[in-house]
Scaffold this motif. Sequence first.
Motif, mmCIF file in Angstrom:
data_model
loop_
_atom_site.group_PDB
_atom_site.id
_atom_site.type_symbol
_atom_site.label_atom_id
_atom_site.label_comp_id
_atom_site.label_asym_id
_atom_site.label_seq_id
_atom_site.Cartn_x
_atom_site.Cartn_y
_atom_site.Cartn_z
ATOM 1 N N TYR A 11 7.534 7.230 -11.407
ATOM 2 C CA TYR A 11 7.827 7.122 -9.941
ATOM 3 C C TYR A 11 6.690 6.963 -9.097
ATOM 4 C CZ TYR A 11 8.913 9.612 -5.418
ATOM 5 O OH TYR A 11 9.227 10.005 -4.201
ATOM 6 N N LEU A 12 5.366 7.475 -9.272
ATOM 7 C CA LEU A 12 4.077 7.074 -8.653
ATOM 8 C C LEU A 12 3.873 5.593 -8.723
ATOM 9 C CD1 LEU A 12 1.943 10.039 -9.846
ATOM 10 C CD2 LEU A 12 2.940 9.736 -7.695
ATOM 11 N N THR A 13 4.173 4.817 -9.758
ATOM 12 C CA THR A 13 3.819 3.515 -9.660
ATOM 13 C C THR A 13 4.652 2.883 -8.838
ATOM 14 O OG1 THR A 13 3.196 3.662 -12.165
ATOM 15 C CG2 THR A 13 3.944 1.451 -11.018
ATOM 16 N N LEU A 14 6.002 3.065 -8.559
ATOM 17 C CA LEU A 14 6.890 2.391 -7.733
ATOM 18 C C LEU A 14 6.781 2.891 -6.344
ATOM 19 C CD1 LEU A 14 10.169 3.103 -9.937
ATOM 20 C CD2 LEU A 14 8.972 1.011 -9.541
ATOM 21 N N VAL A 15 6.354 3.986 -6.081
ATOM 22 C CA VAL A 15 5.742 4.455 -4.562
ATOM 23 C C VAL A 15 5.593 3.261 -3.604
ATOM 24 C CG1 VAL A 15 4.494 6.010 -3.182
ATOM 25 C CG2 VAL A 15 5.941 6.853 -4.876
ATOM 26 N N PRO A 16 4.339 2.766 -3.833
ATOM 27 C CA PRO A 16 3.888 1.595 -2.841
ATOM 28 C C PRO A 16 4.905 0.509 -2.682
ATOM 29 C CG PRO A 16 1.969 2.101 -4.419
ATOM 30 C CD PRO A 16 3.446 2.715 -5.063
ATOM 31 N N PHE A 17 5.638 0.156 -3.599
ATOM 32 C CA PHE A 17 6.524 -0.972 -3.719
ATOM 33 C C PHE A 17 7.794 -0.803 -2.827
ATOM 34 C CE2 PHE A 17 3.876 -1.581 -7.382
ATOM 35 C CZ PHE A 17 3.019 -2.476 -7.203
ATOM 36 N N LEU A 18 8.320 0.675 -3.148
ATOM 37 C CA LEU A 18 9.406 1.018 -2.443
ATOM 38 C C LEU A 18 9.144 1.106 -1.210
ATOM 39 C CD1 LEU A 18 10.721 3.725 -5.036
ATOM 40 C CD2 LEU A 18 11.606 1.493 -4.486
ATOM 41 N N ALA A 19 8.012 1.960 -0.694
ATOM 42 C CA ALA A 19 7.671 2.004 0.746
ATOM 43 C C ALA A 19 7.365 0.824 1.525
ATOM 44 C CB ALA A 19 6.231 2.831 0.695
ATOM 45 N N ALA A 20 6.882 -0.387 0.765
ATOM 46 C CA ALA A 20 6.625 -1.635 1.303
ATOM 47 C C ALA A 20 8.145 -2.450 1.634
ATOM 48 C CB ALA A 20 5.857 -2.628 0.611
ATOM 49 N N ALA A 21 8.890 -2.259 0.486
ATOM 50 C CA ALA A 21 10.391 -2.575 0.677
ATOM 51 C C ALA A 21 11.154 -2.028 1.830
ATOM 52 C CB ALA A 21 11.052 -2.654 -0.647
ATOM 53 N N ILE A 22 11.001 -0.845 2.001
ATOM 54 C CA ILE A 22 11.764 -0.118 2.925
ATOM 55 C C ILE A 22 11.184 -0.567 4.392
ATOM 56 C CG2 ILE A 22 12.299 2.272 4.031
ATOM 57 C CD1 ILE A 22 12.200 3.221 1.121
ATOM 58 N N ALA A 23 9.786 -0.676 4.415
ATOM 59 C CA ALA A 23 9.403 -0.802 5.776
ATOM 60 C C ALA A 23 9.657 -2.106 6.445
ATOM 61 C CB ALA A 23 7.787 -0.669 5.580
ATOM 62 N N LEU A 24 9.491 -3.133 5.427
ATOM 63 C CA LEU A 24 9.710 -4.516 5.647
ATOM 64 C C LEU A 24 11.158 -4.914 5.760
ATOM 65 C CD1 LEU A 24 7.199 -6.101 3.362
ATOM 66 C CD2 LEU A 24 6.965 -6.080 6.008
ATOM 67 N N GLY A 25 11.946 -4.166 5.214
ATOM 68 C CA GLY A 25 13.469 -4.438 5.097
ATOM 69 C C GLY A 25 14.195 -3.766 6.304
ATOM 70 N N LEU A 26 13.769 -2.437 6.433
ATOM 71 C CA LEU A 26 14.628 -1.666 7.465
ATOM 72 C C LEU A 26 13.806 -1.707 9.011
ATOM 73 C CD1 LEU A 26 15.948 1.192 5.267
ATOM 74 C CD2 LEU A 26 16.886 -0.833 5.913
ATOM 75 N N VAL A 74 -8.548 8.197 -5.041
ATOM 76 C CA VAL A 74 -7.854 6.942 -4.623
ATOM 77 C C VAL A 74 -6.324 7.111 -4.561
ATOM 78 C CG1 VAL A 74 -7.406 4.817 -5.773
ATOM 79 C CG2 VAL A 74 -9.652 5.774 -6.029
ATOM 80 N N ILE A 75 -5.839 8.049 -5.198
ATOM 81 C CA ILE A 75 -4.246 8.327 -5.392
ATOM 82 C C ILE A 75 -3.758 8.875 -3.899
ATOM 83 C CG2 ILE A 75 -2.201 9.352 -6.305
ATOM 84 C CD1 ILE A 75 -3.608 8.997 -8.912
ATOM 85 N N THR A 76 -4.480 10.082 -3.444
ATOM 86 C CA THR A 76 -4.222 10.873 -2.348
ATOM 87 C C THR A 76 -3.679 9.987 -0.851
ATOM 88 O OG1 THR A 76 -5.269 12.943 -3.279
ATOM 89 C CG2 THR A 76 -4.749 12.848 -0.840
ATOM 90 N N PRO A 77 -4.741 8.907 -0.770
ATOM 91 C CA PRO A 77 -4.027 8.366 0.498
ATOM 92 C C PRO A 77 -2.988 7.762 0.468
ATOM 93 C CG PRO A 77 -6.364 7.698 0.086
ATOM 94 C CD PRO A 77 -5.775 8.589 -1.217
ATOM 95 N N TRP A 78 -2.239 7.325 -0.697
ATOM 96 C CA TRP A 78 -1.046 6.912 -0.419
ATOM 97 C C TRP A 78 0.121 7.906 -0.234
ATOM 98 C CZ3 TRP A 78 0.689 2.114 -0.301
ATOM 99 C CH2 TRP A 78 -0.134 0.932 -0.710
ATOM 100 N N ILE A 79 -0.059 9.140 -0.331
ATOM 101 C CA ILE A 79 0.704 10.179 0.225
ATOM 102 C C ILE A 79 0.977 10.002 1.646
ATOM 103 C CG2 ILE A 79 1.130 12.550 0.326
ATOM 104 C CD1 ILE A 79 -0.482 13.166 -2.231
ATOM 105 N N GLY A 80 -0.221 9.627 2.564
ATOM 106 C CA GLY A 80 -0.128 9.415 3.717
ATOM 107 C C GLY A 80 0.523 8.007 4.094
ATOM 108 N N PHE A 81 0.284 7.140 3.342
ATOM 109 C CA PHE A 81 0.551 5.707 3.613
ATOM 110 C C PHE A 81 1.931 5.536 3.516
ATOM 111 C CE2 PHE A 81 -3.715 3.853 1.999
ATOM 112 C CZ PHE A 81 -4.333 4.279 2.888
ATOM 113 N N THR A 82 2.602 6.218 2.833
ATOM 114 C CA THR A 82 4.101 6.184 2.703
ATOM 115 C C THR A 82 4.899 6.519 3.866
ATOM 116 O OG1 THR A 82 4.217 8.451 1.665
ATOM 117 C CG2 THR A 82 4.126 6.855 -0.094
ATOM 118 N N VAL A 83 4.364 7.105 4.718
ATOM 119 C CA VAL A 83 5.059 7.323 6.126
ATOM 120 C C VAL A 83 5.271 6.107 6.834
ATOM 121 C CG1 VAL A 83 3.074 7.794 7.659
ATOM 122 C CG2 VAL A 83 5.168 8.908 8.065
ATOM 123 N N PHE A 84 4.436 4.990 6.480
ATOM 124 C CA PHE A 84 4.885 3.805 7.071
ATOM 125 C C PHE A 84 6.029 3.020 6.748
ATOM 126 C CE2 PHE A 84 -0.231 3.253 6.326
ATOM 127 C CZ PHE A 84 -0.409 3.974 7.307
#
Length: 282
Positions: A11-26, A74-84
């Motif tokens: 799940y944690l591995t997929l998080v950045p890629f899913l967030a990017a796909a949602i942001a760019l796609g929707l 290093v991991i924690t900032p991505w909790i915030g980045f996913t709001v993008f």
Amino acid sequence: MTNRQVLSRLYLTLVPFLAAAIALGLGHSKPQLYLPIWLANVALMAIAIWVMGKNCFTNPDPDQRQLGSIALLVITPWIGFTVFAGMGPPPTSIPEWVNTASEQQIRYALLIAGGILITAGLTLLANKLRQSGEKQYWLLGVLALGIALPLFIANMAYWGSFLGESFTNFSAASIAKRPDWYLSVRALFSWISGVEVALLYLATAAFGLALQAASWFKSKACRFYVLFSLVGSLLSVLPSSSFEPIVIATYLVSIPAFPFIMPYLMALNLLNLANRIPSKSR
């Protein structure tokens, strides 16, 4: 690893890629829609991080706990980045930018805070690598980060503050043509952005080589980190091109959060290593 740890890491591995796909796609969504989803993801990420790192975080061995702290920085900032994912990409027109000015300020404030935390984590990692006997690449990584971080903060402040204020003033004054000073500043930060992004990727490549030299990670994983980072660094400084795939790739690797994907994956690997084989990480 237990099944829960495997699922948590997946799940944690997929998080950045899913967030990017949602942001760019929707694209941009209403805060009333994306904030509850983001909060649910925050909870899931926190649970997954605890499941992956519990043994490491609570271990009486200070060396192992330090590795857990490094990974957490290093991991924690991505909790915030996913709001993008809900905010979508930055607006492409002045009216859209003015209407979402508060969101853009939050976006770039999170990026600045995240960049500082990730740099702190990687600097601590460099010290651990130095103690392990790795004598070359960790230093190159720290030097690249030391130059990149001030440029990154300046670039994020430009996007989060300067552009918002400028666009608001342009709209209020109904200025049709951009002033010469604005065009000059924009050109300057285009160069700063290219240098900063390239240095962040080069720093990641150096840490990938250092981790390989110290035999902390498998060579295959380290080669992946290094190859991706070197390609990202090259694409970030390529001149404008009419070749559409190159233009798209250059845009993607220059998205502010993207240079931090490889360090994030490294941190997940480091957390996993600290749980499984602590003797190799000392």
